[in-house]
Motif scaffolding. Sequence first.
Motif, PDB file in Angstrom:
ATOM      1  N   ASP A 195     -17.765  76.642  45.435  1.00 44.55           N
ATOM      2  CA  ASP A 195     -18.370  77.529  46.431  1.00 44.55           C
ATOM      3  C   ASP A 195     -17.314  77.942  47.450  1.00 44.55           C
ATOM      4  O   ASP A 195     -16.144  77.563  47.349  1.00 44.55           O
ATOM      5  CB  ASP A 195     -19.549  76.833  47.120  1.00 44.55           C
ATOM      6  N   ASP A 196     -17.736  78.722  48.423  1.00 43.13           N
ATOM      7  CA  ASP A 196     -16.799  79.239  49.422  1.00 43.13           C
ATOM      8  C   ASP A 196     -16.160  78.129  50.245  1.00 43.13           C
ATOM      9  O   ASP A 196     -14.997  78.236  50.650  1.00 43.13           O
ATOM     10  CB  ASP A 196     -17.509  80.227  50.353  1.00 43.13           C
ATOM     11  N   ILE A 197     -16.926  77.079  50.528  1.00 42.57           N
ATOM     12  CA  ILE A 197     -16.361  75.956  51.280  1.00 42.57           C
ATOM     13  C   ILE A 197     -15.220  75.312  50.490  1.00 42.57           C
ATOM     14  O   ILE A 197     -14.143  75.027  51.025  1.00 42.57           O
ATOM     15  CB  ILE A 197     -17.448  74.914  51.611  1.00 42.57           C
ATOM     16  N   GLY A 198     -15.462  75.098  49.198  1.00 37.55           N
ATOM     17  CA  GLY A 198     -14.419  74.524  48.349  1.00 37.55           C
ATOM     18  C   GLY A 198     -13.194  75.411  48.286  1.00 37.55           C
ATOM     19  O   GLY A 198     -12.055  74.934  48.380  1.00 37.55           O
ATOM     20  N   TYR A 199     -13.417  76.719  48.142  1.00 33.25           N
ATOM     21  CA  TYR A 199     -12.277  77.638  48.098  1.00 33.25           C
ATOM     22  C   TYR A 199     -11.505  77.633  49.410  1.00 33.25           C
ATOM     23  O   TYR A 199     -10.276  77.709  49.431  1.00 33.25           O
ATOM     24  CB  TYR A 199     -12.740  79.057  47.758  1.00 33.25           C
ATOM     25  N   ALA A 200     -12.213  77.536  50.532  1.00 31.32           N
ATOM     26  CA  ALA A 200     -11.541  77.501  51.834  1.00 31.32           C
ATOM     27  C   ALA A 200     -10.657  76.261  51.960  1.00 31.32           C
ATOM     28  O   ALA A 200      -9.535  76.332  52.475  1.00 31.32           O
ATOM     29  CB  ALA A 200     -12.580  77.535  52.953  1.00 31.32           C
ATOM     30  N   ILE A 201     -11.154  75.131  51.492  1.00 31.18           N
ATOM     31  CA  ILE A 201     -10.368  73.896  51.563  1.00 31.18           C
ATOM     32  C   ILE A 201      -9.160  73.979  50.641  1.00 31.18           C
ATOM     33  O   ILE A 201      -8.033  73.641  51.036  1.00 31.18           O
ATOM     34  CB  ILE A 201     -11.244  72.679  51.206  1.00 31.18           C
ATOM     35  N   ALA A 202      -9.369  74.434  49.411  1.00 38.02           N
ATOM     36  CA  ALA A 202      -8.257  74.560  48.463  1.00 38.02           C
ATOM     37  C   ALA A 202      -7.208  75.516  49.002  1.00 38.02           C
ATOM     38  O   ALA A 202      -5.993  75.250  48.933  1.00 38.02           O
ATOM     39  CB  ALA A 202      -8.775  75.037  47.108  1.00 38.02           C
ATOM     40  N   GLN A 203      -7.667  76.642  49.535  1.00 40.28           N
ATOM     41  CA  GLN A 203      -6.739  77.622  50.090  1.00 40.28           C
ATOM     42  C   GLN A 203      -5.934  77.033  51.242  1.00 40.28           C
ATOM     43  O   GLN A 203      -4.718  77.222  51.336  1.00 40.28           O
ATOM     44  CB  GLN A 203      -7.523  78.841  50.565  1.00 40.28           C
ATOM     45  N   SER A 204      -6.594  76.305  52.119  1.00 38.00           N
ATOM     46  CA  SER A 204      -5.915  75.709  53.266  1.00 38.00           C
ATOM     47  C   SER A 204      -4.857  74.704  52.836  1.00 38.00           C
ATOM     48  O   SER A 204      -3.746  74.679  53.376  1.00 38.00           O
ATOM     49  CB  SER A 204      -6.933  75.026  54.184  1.00 38.00           C
ATOM     50  N   LEU A 205      -5.203  73.866  51.868  1.00 44.47           N
ATOM     51  CA  LEU A 205      -4.243  72.874  51.387  1.00 44.47           C
ATOM     52  C   LEU A 205      -2.994  73.545  50.821  1.00 44.47           C
ATOM     53  O   LEU A 205      -1.857  73.128  51.099  1.00 44.47           O
ATOM     54  CB  LEU A 205      -4.894  71.997  50.315  1.00 44.47           C
ATOM     55  N   VAL A 206      -3.193  74.583  50.025  1.00 46.19           N
ATOM     56  CA  VAL A 206      -2.058  75.274  49.410  1.00 46.19           C
ATOM     57  C   VAL A 206      -1.219  75.987  50.463  1.00 46.19           C
ATOM     58  O   VAL A 206       0.020  75.895  50.458  1.00 46.19           O
ATOM     59  CB  VAL A 206      -2.553  76.268  48.335  1.00 46.19           C
ATOM     60  N   LEU A 207      -1.878  76.706  51.371  1.00 43.13           N
ATOM     61  CA  LEU A 207      -1.139  77.428  52.406  1.00 43.13           C
ATOM     62  C   LEU A 207      -0.369  76.478  53.311  1.00 43.13           C
ATOM     63  O   LEU A 207       0.748  76.792  53.754  1.00 43.13           O
ATOM     64  CB  LEU A 207      -2.099  78.281  53.236  1.00 43.13           C
ATOM     65  N   GLU A 208      -0.938  75.321  53.580  1.00 41.40           N
ATOM     66  CA  GLU A 208      -0.260  74.336  54.433  1.00 41.40           C
ATOM     67  C   GLU A 208       1.098  73.947  53.887  1.00 41.40           C
ATOM     68  O   GLU A 208       2.067  73.796  54.632  1.00 41.40           O
ATOM     69  CB  GLU A 208      -1.114  73.072  54.553  1.00 41.40           C
ATOM     70  N   ILE A 209       1.182  73.751  52.573  1.00 40.73           N
ATOM     71  CA  ILE A 209       2.456  73.304  52.001  1.00 40.73           C
ATOM     72  C   ILE A 209       3.363  74.482  51.635  1.00 40.73           C
ATOM     73  O   ILE A 209       4.438  74.287  51.049  1.00 40.73           O
ATOM     74  CB  ILE A 209       2.240  72.396  50.771  1.00 40.73           C
ATOM     75  N   GLY A 210       2.923  75.693  51.982  1.00 36.25           N
ATOM     76  CA  GLY A 210       3.773  76.860  51.791  1.00 36.25           C
ATOM     77  C   GLY A 210       3.543  77.621  50.505  1.00 36.25           C
ATOM     78  O   GLY A 210       4.251  78.600  50.235  1.00 36.25           O
ATOM     79  N   GLY A 211       2.576  77.205  49.694  1.00 35.57           N
ATOM     80  CA  GLY A 211       2.315  77.883  48.434  1.00 35.57           C
ATOM     81  C   GLY A 211       1.398  79.082  48.611  1.00 35.57           C
ATOM     82  O   GLY A 211       0.901  79.360  49.709  1.00 35.57           O
ATOM     83  N   GLU A 212       1.178  79.791  47.513  1.00 34.55           N
ATOM     84  CA  GLU A 212       0.278  80.949  47.515  1.00 34.55           C
ATOM     85  C   GLU A 212      -0.929  80.652  46.642  1.00 34.55           C
ATOM     86  O   GLU A 212      -0.784  80.488  45.431  1.00 34.55           O
ATOM     87  CB  GLU A 212       0.990  82.196  47.003  1.00 34.55           C
ATOM     88  N   PRO A 213      -2.135  80.578  47.212  1.00 38.80           N
ATOM     89  CA  PRO A 213      -3.327  80.315  46.401  1.00 38.80           C
ATOM     90  C   PRO A 213      -3.785  81.557  45.654  1.00 38.80           C
ATOM     91  O   PRO A 213      -3.795  82.656  46.212  1.00 38.80           O
ATOM     92  CB  PRO A 213      -4.363  79.885  47.448  1.00 38.80           C
ATOM     93  N   VAL A 214      -4.157  81.376  44.392  1.00 42.62           N
ATOM     94  CA  VAL A 214      -4.664  82.462  43.560  1.00 42.62           C
ATOM     95  C   VAL A 214      -5.962  81.980  42.918  1.00 42.62           C
ATOM     96  O   VAL A 214      -5.972  80.960  42.219  1.00 42.62           O
ATOM     97  CB  VAL A 214      -3.654  82.860  42.469  1.00 42.62           C
TER      98      VAL A 214
END
Length: 318
Positions: A156-175
């Motif tokens: 869901d959107d909450i899960g996507y928000a968490i996944a996106q945040s984790l990836v962006l934090e370490i400098g990656g690009e979420p797709v």
Amino acid sequence: MTSFGITNGPAPARLTVGIVSAGRVGTAVGAALERVGHVVVACSAVSEASRARARTRLRESEVLPVDQVAGKVELLVLAVPDTELSALVAGLAATDAVGPGTIVVHTSGANGIGILAPLAAKGALPLAVHPAMTFTGHDEDTARLSSACFGITAADDIGYAIAQSLVLEIGGEPVRVAEGMRPLYHAALAHGSNHLVTLVADAVQALRVALEGQELLGQELVGDEPGGVAERVISPLLTAALDNVLRRGPSALTGPVSRGDVEAVSTHLKSLSDVDPRIAEGYRALSLRSAQRVRADQDMIDLLGTRTDMKSGGESCE
């Protein structure tokens, strides 16, 4: 459960992290998370190689059995081979090792969140977060994560928000990758990366044969070890070709197939067959695909549509 801030909101809360297991991927991801303030408090490591990685790359992490790792953390990263993931998830669910509200992330490219269903049924938040890169087991892996894309799948959107945040934090690009598209996503990556290695290895092998015994006075001999003359000859060409196709697409294709030079391609097939019929077969298959992309004449298609018979030492069969 510690709340987790989303992108453009408050700074994400620091999470306690557990890694299963301390392989190449797990230690790289764990080190990347620690760099941005999360704390890897525990990891599992069975082999001596894994234990050595844990000691070197996750120095503050306690090495514990899998169930104890799962019970201590807010974010559990399952970084095991694809073939082991289903059994691991089933075992964690059967033993109630993962508490409700735990964020459970797996790093498999081929799987979405469906494989985490037994843990989701227990109240865990399932995420598939796959770093689209290869891992060596050394420190450069963590640095490369900061420039890598990550295929993320959530419920869901909450899960996507968490996944996106984790990836962006370490400098990656979420797709975002849809659940049903994970196998195709993984196939595309494997086709590009794994087969590139095979292609280059075959090309280097043939080039070594072509160059051996022709060394100039004082020049190093052509040998079988990586990083030699053959690799230096082909490296600029490979680098330019890869850069061109990534920036310009299929129009970057050059060479005898795109020119329709049937005689040159036929000579290539014979020369490569003399080195190893299997290399010639690989050349034929990729040349046929190239010919299809450039809509080559029928003469070229006919030539490349003839398979090399491995069992008969390179003779062709229809």
